[in-house]
Design a protein around this motif. Structure first.
Motif, PDB file in Angstrom:
ATOM      1  N   GLY A  28       0.812  -1.175   0.041  1.00  9.94           N
ATOM      2  CA  GLY A  28      -0.168  -0.105  -0.121  1.00  9.94           C
ATOM      3  C   GLY A  28       0.902   1.450   0.035  1.00  9.94           C
ATOM      4  N   GLN A  29       0.231   2.366   0.176  1.00 11.28           N
ATOM      5  CA  GLN A  29       0.955   3.765   0.247  1.00 11.28           C
ATOM      6  C   GLN A  29       1.287   3.885   1.593  1.00 11.28           C
ATOM      7  OE1 GLN A  29      -2.342   6.307  -0.945  1.00 11.28           O
ATOM      8  NE2 GLN A  29      -1.509   6.396  -3.182  1.00 11.28           N
ATOM      9  N   VAL A  30       2.749   4.706   1.394  1.00 12.28           N
ATOM     10  CA  VAL A  30       3.446   5.241   2.521  1.00 12.28           C
ATOM     11  C   VAL A  30       4.194   6.354   2.418  1.00 12.28           C
ATOM     12  CG1 VAL A  30       5.476   3.639   1.903  1.00 12.28           C
ATOM     13  CG2 VAL A  30       5.124   4.296   4.553  1.00 12.28           C
ATOM     14  N   TRP A  31       4.121   7.246   3.568  1.00 11.00           N
ATOM     15  CA  TRP A  31       5.017   8.571   3.198  1.00 11.00           C
ATOM     16  C   TRP A  31       6.130   8.125   3.768  1.00 11.00           C
ATOM     17  CZ3 TRP A  31       3.441  13.048   1.698  1.00 11.00           C
ATOM     18  CH2 TRP A  31       2.141  13.349   1.554  1.00 11.00           C
ATOM     19  N   ARG A  86       3.637   4.457  -3.385  1.00 12.30           N
ATOM     20  CA  ARG A  86       3.334   3.007  -3.254  1.00 12.30           C
ATOM     21  C   ARG A  86       4.178   2.194  -4.330  1.00 12.30           C
ATOM     22  NH1 ARG A  86      -0.033  -0.334  -6.534  1.00 12.30           N
ATOM     23  NH2 ARG A  86      -0.250   1.459  -8.120  1.00 12.30           N
ATOM     24  N   PRO A  87       4.839   1.182  -3.710  1.00  7.61           N
ATOM     25  CA  PRO A  87       5.750   0.416  -4.470  1.00  7.61           C
ATOM     26  C   PRO A  87       5.112  -0.702  -5.446  1.00  7.61           C
ATOM     27  CG  PRO A  87       5.349  -0.510  -2.097  1.00  7.61           C
ATOM     28  CD  PRO A  87       4.520   0.651  -2.032  1.00  7.61           C
ATOM     29  N   THR A  88       5.756  -0.699  -6.502  1.00  2.00           N
ATOM     30  CA  THR A  88       5.271  -1.673  -7.616  1.00  2.00           C
ATOM     31  C   THR A  88       6.290  -2.138  -8.466  1.00  2.00           C
ATOM     32  OG1 THR A  88       3.762  -1.654  -9.671  1.00  2.00           O
ATOM     33  CG2 THR A  88       5.194   0.339  -9.291  1.00  2.00           C
ATOM     34  N   TRP A  90       7.598  -3.484 -12.260  1.00  2.00           N
ATOM     35  CA  TRP A  90       7.157  -3.378 -13.549  1.00  2.00           C
ATOM     36  C   TRP A  90       7.238  -4.895 -14.033  1.00  2.00           C
ATOM     37  CZ3 TRP A  90       5.922   0.807 -16.194  1.00  2.00           C
ATOM     38  CH2 TRP A  90       6.109   2.031 -15.757  1.00  2.00           C
ATOM     39  N   ALA A  91       6.039  -5.265 -14.926  1.00  2.00           N
ATOM     40  CA  ALA A  91       6.063  -6.746 -14.986  1.00  2.00           C
ATOM     41  C   ALA A  91       6.787  -7.201 -16.153  1.00  2.00           C
ATOM     42  CB  ALA A  91       4.428  -7.171 -15.282  1.00  2.00           C
ATOM     43  N   LYS A  92       7.216  -6.100 -17.123  1.00  2.00           N
ATOM     44  CA  LYS A  92       8.005  -6.477 -18.378  1.00  2.00           C
ATOM     45  C   LYS A  92       9.544  -6.736 -17.923  1.00  2.00           C
ATOM     46  CE  LYS A  92       5.252  -4.494 -21.876  1.00  2.00           C
ATOM     47  NZ  LYS A  92       5.094  -3.467 -22.855  1.00  2.00           N
ATOM     48  N   SER A  93      10.007  -5.760 -16.879  1.00  2.00           N
ATOM     49  CA  SER A  93      11.526  -5.793 -16.422  1.00  2.00           C
ATOM     50  C   SER A  93      11.690  -6.512 -15.277  1.00  2.00           C
ATOM     51  CB  SER A  93      12.088  -4.325 -16.639  1.00  2.00           C
ATOM     52  OG  SER A  93      11.332  -3.561 -15.783  1.00  2.00           O
ATOM     53  N   GLY A  94      10.461  -6.548 -14.264  1.00  2.00           N
ATOM     54  CA  GLY A  94      10.748  -7.104 -13.132  1.00  2.00           C
ATOM     55  C   GLY A  94      11.512  -5.947 -12.011  1.00  2.00           C
ATOM     56  N   ARG A  95      11.544  -4.656 -12.499  1.00  2.00           N
ATOM     57  CA  ARG A  95      12.357  -3.564 -11.765  1.00  2.00           C
ATOM     58  C   ARG A  95      11.197  -3.015 -10.743  1.00  2.00           C
ATOM     59  NH1 ARG A  95      12.933   1.746 -12.443  1.00  2.00           N
ATOM     60  NH2 ARG A  95      11.530   1.503 -14.592  1.00  2.00           N
ATOM     61  N   LEU A  96      11.829  -3.044  -9.559  1.00  2.00           N
ATOM     62  CA  LEU A  96      10.943  -2.218  -8.655  1.00  2.00           C
ATOM     63  C   LEU A  96      10.965  -0.930  -8.499  1.00  2.00           C
ATOM     64  CD1 LEU A  96       9.714  -2.486  -5.419  1.00  2.00           C
ATOM     65  CD2 LEU A  96      11.808  -2.359  -4.679  1.00  2.00           C
ATOM     66  N   SER A  97      10.009  -0.330  -8.363  1.00  2.00           N
ATOM     67  CA  SER A  97       9.660   1.059  -8.673  1.00  2.00           C
ATOM     68  C   SER A  97       8.684   1.663  -7.651  1.00  2.00           C
ATOM     69  CB  SER A  97       9.510   1.720 -10.059  1.00  2.00           C
ATOM     70  OG  SER A  97       9.273   2.972 -10.080  1.00  2.00           O
ATOM     71  N   PHE A  98       8.571   2.841  -7.632  1.00  2.00           N
ATOM     72  CA  PHE A  98       7.509   3.584  -6.572  1.00  2.00           C
ATOM     73  C   PHE A  98       6.763   4.559  -7.692  1.00  2.00           C
ATOM     74  CE2 PHE A  98      10.780   2.033  -4.002  1.00  2.00           C
ATOM     75  CZ  PHE A  98      10.160   1.788  -2.826  1.00  2.00           C
ATOM     76  N   GLU A  99       5.405   4.667  -7.216  1.00  2.00           N
ATOM     77  CA  GLU A  99       4.451   5.572  -7.760  1.00  2.00           C
ATOM     78  C   GLU A  99       4.118   6.632  -6.722  1.00  2.00           C
ATOM     79  OE1 GLU A  99       1.028   3.472  -9.258  1.00  2.00           O
ATOM     80  OE2 GLU A  99       2.204   2.640 -11.057  1.00  2.00           O
ATOM     81  N   CYS A 100       4.513   7.966  -7.082  1.00  2.00           N
ATOM     82  CA  CYS A 100       4.130   8.887  -6.097  1.00  2.00           C
ATOM     83  C   CYS A 100       2.788   9.544  -6.370  1.00  2.00           C
ATOM     84  CB  CYS A 100       5.426  10.137  -6.115  1.00  2.00           C
ATOM     85  SG  CYS A 100       5.244  11.461  -4.776  1.00  2.00           S
ATOM     86  N   ALA A 101       1.949   9.586  -5.299  1.00  2.00           N
ATOM     87  CA  ALA A 101       0.742  10.346  -5.396  1.00  2.00           C
ATOM     88  C   ALA A 101       0.560  11.741  -4.885  1.00  2.00           C
ATOM     89  CB  ALA A 101      -0.249   9.413  -4.617  1.00  2.00           C
ATOM     90  N   GLU A 102       1.641  11.998  -3.976  1.00  2.00           N
ATOM     91  CA  GLU A 102       1.651  13.292  -3.426  1.00  2.00           C
ATOM     92  C   GLU A 102       2.898  13.712  -3.081  1.00  2.00           C
ATOM     93  OE1 GLU A 102      -0.472  15.900   0.048  1.00  2.00           O
ATOM     94  OE2 GLU A 102      -1.236  13.865  -0.312  1.00  2.00           O
ATOM     95  N   LEU A 103       3.451  15.060  -3.270  1.00  2.00           N
ATOM     96  CA  LEU A 103       4.833  15.327  -3.036  1.00  2.00           C
ATOM     97  C   LEU A 103       4.791  16.841  -2.257  1.00  2.00           C
ATOM     98  CD1 LEU A 103       7.801  14.584  -3.605  1.00  2.00           C
ATOM     99  CD2 LEU A 103       7.638  16.061  -5.433  1.00  2.00           C
ATOM    100  N   ARG A 104       5.796  16.814  -1.352  1.00  2.00           N
ATOM    101  CA  ARG A 104       5.651  18.074  -0.434  1.00  2.00           C
ATOM    102  C   ARG A 104       7.138  18.241  -0.351  1.00  2.00           C
ATOM    103  NH1 ARG A 104       1.407  17.345   4.281  1.00  2.00           N
ATOM    104  NH2 ARG A 104      -0.650  17.122   2.773  1.00  2.00           N
TER     105      ARG A 104
END
Length: 423
Positions: A28-31, A86-88, A90-104
């Motif tokens: 899930g999402q985390v600050w 939120r960690p995710t 990428w299915a095609k590369s298996g690379r770990l990434s994060f999607e940012c929903a809010e930035l301060r």
């Protein structure tokens, strides 16, 4: 839950990646708090950031939408941010990434963003325009200084100014240079110095410090006061990398208080050396000019006309004498020619005159009224006529008239006259 597999019954890679993706996304999402070490903008709706832990050598790639990134404010590398990610995987590369929903922007970065926004607003008003900046006087009558009391900045400014120009006059005004009241006190002392007609330049000086320590010198009121000052203002705030907003509004930004002292007064020793060099160049130029003029004068006096001014007159005098002789000869010839011509004309006139005719024995007849008698038809019998001779006149009486159709030549012979046809 671990997946069951063996060398004989391996799992497909895609199945494993999808399983990992599911496990990761269940977090899930985390600050998180991190530092921006790379920011890569694209033309699309998705932008890319690289965040690194503030205290650990851990970094991660983050995708963020343009709308979320722009709403955070002016962001630059090195800023500390708080991000809702939120960690995710990428299915095609298996690379770990994060999607940012809010930035301060957090901490100092938030403060820098606020200052950047203030800077842009003041710049849009034209307070930093180069044409607004005033030139510093070469030798100010009085130098105003606004600084903290008994600070290193005050010592640096005063010591260096007096060291460079001992005759300089200073008007030092003390004010708080740190804290919430600092901007107001600096503005107050600035107004006092700006109202003094003898003060030709004002220095605002403070030593180094943190971003929060230098915050009063980015106060909007102080920036506007510096921009509106009648007197040229030099700012020397912090060290070389420090650039509070007031530096942009000042007429001159000095890197340090010592640099400010060098900018407002010339160095007496350097100016004395310049004067001596200028005097030496002037003397050299005068000597060279005198030598040049002396050489030209020597060349002029060495010319023949200067050694013997009358020499050139002799040539003209000889020519004048020759011209005079030619003129006299021409005049004599002209007079002689005119005399000869006059004599010839006189001879011709005398030869044609009536007197010459009378001297040859002829006479001129005139009637009683003095009119010339040229024909026998002009007289009658018993008329008296006058006969003019070369030596006098005779009064004659007409006693006879020959017929005009008669033998005139015989009659003239009778009177002793020559035949006109023979003459």
């Amino acid at each position: 839950m671990a997946m069951q597999s063996s060398p004989d019954t391996p799992k497909a890679l895609g199945e494993v990646v999808r399983a990992v993706k599911g496990w990761v996304e269940r977090c899930g999402q985390v600050w998180v708090q991190a530092q921006v070490i790379e920011m890569r903008r694209t033309r699309g709706a998705t932008q890319f950031l690289t965040l690194r832990d503030v205290n650990d050598e851990v970094s991660a790639s983050v995708t963020i939408s343009s709308a979320v990134l722009d709403s955070a404010g002016p962001l630059s590398q090195g800023m500390t941010v708080s991000a809702l990610v939120r960690p995710t995987v990428w299915a095609k590369s298996g690379r770990l990434s994060f999607e940012c929903a809010e930035l301060r922007i957090a901490g100092e970065g938030q403060l820098l963003a606020m200052l950047e926004q203030r800077k842009r607003l003041l710049q849009a008003e034209g307070l930093f325009a180069p044409e607004r900046k005033k030139r510093l006087p070469f030798m100010p009558r009085v130098i105003g200084v606004v600084t903290g009391q008994n600070t290193a900045a005050e010592k640096d400014v005063v010591t260096n100014i007096l060291g460079r120009w001992p005759a300089a006059r200073l008007d030092v005004r003390h004010a708080l240079v740190q804290g919430p009241k600092a901007a107001a006190e600096v503005m107050q002392q600035l107004a006092v110095l700006d109202s003094d007609p003898l003060v030709d330049v004002i220095i605002i000086a403070r030593g180094g410090g943190s971003l929060e320590d230098l915050l009063p010198f980015s106060d909007e009121g102080l920036v506007r006061a510096v921009a509106a000052a009648r007197t040229p203002v030099v700012t020397a705030i912090g060290h070389e990398p420090d650039t509070p907003i007031v530096d942009l509004a000042a007429d001159l930004r000095a890197s340090t208080p010592t640099d400010a002292a060098k900018r407002v007064v010339p160095d007496a020793r350097e100016e004395s050396e310049r004067v001596q060099q200028a005097l030496a160049r002037i003397r050299q130029a005068i000597v060279a000019k005198v030598g040049q003029e002396q050489q030209q004068l020597t060349q002029l006096t060495s010319r023949p006309v200067m050694r013997d001014p009358g020499g050139s007159l002799e040539v003209h005098d000889e020519r004048l004498q020759m011209l005079r002789m030619r003129l006299e000869r021409a005049a004599e010839q002209t007079v002689t020619q005119h005399q000869t011509s006059l004599a010839h004309d006189l001879s011709r006139v005398r030869a044609m005159s009536p007197k010459a005719t009378l001297e040859r024995g002829y006479a001129i007849l005139a009637d009683g009224e003095g009119n010339s008698v040229t024909s026998i038809a002009e007289v009658d019998l018993d008329d008296d006529v006058m006969a003019y001779l070369s030596d006098g006149k005779l009064t004659l009486s007409i006693t006879g008239i020959d017929d005009p159709t008669g033998n005139l030549s015989a009659t003239m012979d009778d009177f002793g006259f020559d035949d006109p046809d023979e003459n």
